[in-house]
Each structure stands twice: as C-alpha cells, then as structure tokens.
Design a protein around this motif. Sequence first.
Motif, short mmCIF file in Angstrom:
data_model
loop_
_atom_site.label_atom_id
_atom_site.label_comp_id
_atom_site.label_asym_id
_atom_site.label_seq_id
_atom_site.Cartn_x
_atom_site.Cartn_y
_atom_site.Cartn_z
N SER A 294 0.85 -1.19 0.00
CA SER A 294 0.00 0.00 0.00
C SER A 294 0.89 1.24 0.00
O SER A 294 2.09 1.16 0.27
CB SER A 294 -0.90 0.01 1.24
N ILE A 295 0.29 2.39 -0.30
CA ILE A 295 1.05 3.64 -0.23
C ILE A 295 1.59 3.85 1.18
O ILE A 295 2.73 4.29 1.38
CB ILE A 295 0.17 4.83 -0.66
N ALA A 296 0.77 3.52 2.18
CA ALA A 296 1.20 3.69 3.57
C ALA A 296 2.43 2.85 3.88
O ALA A 296 3.37 3.31 4.56
CB ALA A 296 0.06 3.33 4.52
N GLU A 297 2.48 1.63 3.37
CA GLU A 297 3.61 0.74 3.64
C GLU A 297 4.87 1.23 2.94
O GLU A 297 5.97 1.18 3.51
CB GLU A 297 3.26 -0.69 3.22
N VAL A 298 4.73 1.69 1.71
CA VAL A 298 5.90 2.20 0.97
C VAL A 298 6.44 3.45 1.66
O VAL A 298 7.65 3.58 1.91
CB VAL A 298 5.54 2.51 -0.49
N SER A 299 5.55 4.37 1.99
CA SER A 299 6.01 5.63 2.59
C SER A 299 6.60 5.40 3.98
O SER A 299 7.57 6.06 4.36
CB SER A 299 4.87 6.64 2.64
N LYS A 300 6.05 4.48 4.74
CA LYS A 300 6.58 4.17 6.07
C LYS A 300 8.01 3.64 5.96
O LYS A 300 8.90 4.03 6.73
CB LYS A 300 5.69 3.15 6.76
N ALA A 301 8.24 2.74 5.01
CA ALA A 301 9.58 2.17 4.83
C ALA A 301 10.58 3.20 4.33
O ALA A 301 11.77 3.13 4.64
CB ALA A 301 9.52 0.99 3.86
N ALA A 302 10.09 4.19 3.56
CA ALA A 302 10.99 5.16 2.93
C ALA A 302 11.24 6.40 3.77
O ALA A 302 12.22 7.11 3.54
CB ALA A 302 10.41 5.58 1.58
N GLU A 303 10.41 6.66 4.76
CA GLU A 303 10.40 7.99 5.38
C GLU A 303 11.70 8.37 6.09
O GLU A 303 12.02 9.55 6.20
CB GLU A 303 9.23 8.10 6.36
#
Length: 384
Positions: A294-303
Amino acid sequence: MSASRAILSDLLAEAGVAVNGNDPWDIRVQDERLFHDILLRKNLGLGEGYMRGWWNCERVDEFICRVLKTGAENRVRDSWRLIVKALPALVCNLQSLSRARIVAQRHYDLGNDLFQGFLDPHLQYSCAYYKGMNGCPEDQTDEEVSRDLERAQEAKMRLICDKLELEPGDRVLDIGCGWGGLAKFMAEERGCSVVGVNISKQQIAFGRRFCAGLPVEIRETDYRRLDETFDKIVSVGMFEHVGPKNYPAFMRTVDRCLKPDGLFLLHTIGSNTSGPGLDPWIATYIFPNGCLPSIAEVSKAAEKHFVMEDLHNFGPYYDRTLMSWLRNFRHAWPSLRDKYGDRFKRMWEYYLQSCAGAFRARDIQLWQFVFSPIGRQQPECRWG
C-alpha cells in the motif's frame, strides 16, 4: 437448486452477472461443485474452477470487474482454510534470502519462449504507458495491438528515464532487471552504464545476450547483498516480491547505494489497503509469496531515508496492457501448446483477464514513486 448455487446467484445478480446467461460477462457453469467450492474457498475456488473447466465466460475480465466493483466477493464469508493459508505471511518472512528464488523458479523461469510470445520486443513485463494513444485491443488487429504495445512500453521506459533525469555517463542500478530491456534502453538511448541484479537464471542468461556489446552488467544476486554507489536507481515490477517484512531492508539498501545527489524510481503494483498476501489464486498459481504494497507501507519504509518527490498512478493503463498481452498470448499459443498444455492455457488466460478486471475496477493500482535522498536539491520534474 442447491443452497450454494442460490447464494452465489443472488450475489452475482447484484453485479449484473447471471449464471448461464447470454451476456459476455455471464458465467456458464459446467459442474455444480463450483458453487460449494467458491463459498468454501472464495477466489481460490473460483480460479481453480476455471482451470478445471467447471465454468466458462466469454469475458472473464469484465466478469471480474463487475464483481469487484460491487464488492460481492467481500460478502462471501472467509473460509478457515484461507485464513490458515494466510498465517505464514503474517508470522514468517516468506521473501527471505533462502525463499526469494521460489518465484523466479516457478514463474520467471517457466521459459523465455512463453514471455517472448506475448510481451513486446523489449520484453517489458510491467504496465505500459498509453498516454495519448487511442484504441483498445478488442477493436484492433493483432498487428495493431502489438505495435501499440511496443510504442507504449517505449513511452514507459522514456518516462522512467526522464523522471530519473538520466544523463550520459550516469551509473544506474536496476533492481530486478528482468530480461534487460530497460537496461538496454537506458544504455542505448541515454548513454548510461547499468548494473542489473536478478535471481532468475533464464532472465539473466537472456539479458546478458540481449545487452551484449553495451555497458550493461547483469548479475545474479539478491538486492540485499548490494553495497556500492550509483548515480540513479530504478526498480520496475520487482517490489511486489519483496514482502512487508523486507520493505525496510529494501529501502536501506537503496539508501546506502544511492549517491547524495541521486534519484530513485520505484514502479510497483499496489493495493488500496495495507495487509498481508495477494489474491490466493494468484499467490498459488502465478506469483508465490507475492504481496502488493500500500502507499502507507511504501512511505513508512521510505520515510527515514528519502523525500518523496512524485507519486504517479497510471493503473488504468495496466488494463489495456494486460488485454494486449492476452491477444498476443492467444496469437502465439499454437507454437506454445505442445510445451505448456491446455490446462496452462486456461490458467494463463485467467491470470491475464482477472488482473485486467481488477485494474478496471480500480481494486489495484500501478504506482511510480520518485524518491530523492534527504537534503538533495529538488529535481526539476522535467517529465511533467
């Protein structure tokens, strides 16, 4: 009429689908066991029923689209069998170093002849970019479908190059480089040197021949083992195999390998919601151990590593891409039949059509993320 048939007939009617009806998206049932199996195992029972010939449908893609749009599948109670099947994804790392090769062996190593039969000449096994291109596969000749697919895949690769701001002399890392088509394009069109990493033996062997004579090196290695620097990094259609437990490791790898003034493009199919696993039929027969982020999972890993510069959704183009692959596959099937067999044909057609239906219903998406290292000057966004 059995109770199972009555329940499913009512649910399908809400989606405008009739059992043994006359519309192209209606299902024609050859074996009544289908109804009980779908209630018991949902999508897995539906897909296996198609593979067995228990049901047929002229337009499986439109059938799936209609069912997903109404949410009918969510009103079939979850089976304990599917819950048990999903537990390993919750508890274990299904995409660990020791397990990562499973999808390569069971999918990407099926045979290069299969993929050459339905992909474009660049062997791009990801969403094409049809922006500005009219037409749809149902209304086109086989030649027109293939021509437009090739043009749209070239447009996708050109878009990636523009988003990465590729310049002659850039050293690029391609994580999950497939058959080397994008690496070849970047080397020929933008004057870059490319290192591609992959774990599919058949793709690697083909890619090395395909890119011979160019500044392209294709290595057989897992992304987690990388520890060297690159000007730009790209990953297309590979993140679906990384798995939630490995998203942080993936982003750490990109972070340590990307120069401070570099750019990273991530191209992935995505889910509207966070959660484990993939469609159970797809996970069983097509992409074992896959998981859509999900977008949330990608952004959490990248933040902690990157600034998100751009997020681009062109998922609707995947519908046309998949239907074009279907046309090409059917055109090529006479040369593939003896090796793969008729059960495989039904499985592959169901795979392509069910995915097209899911994208048409907006149940799944295609995202391109552009990331920059924290502290880098904002890129020019010359592609906008």
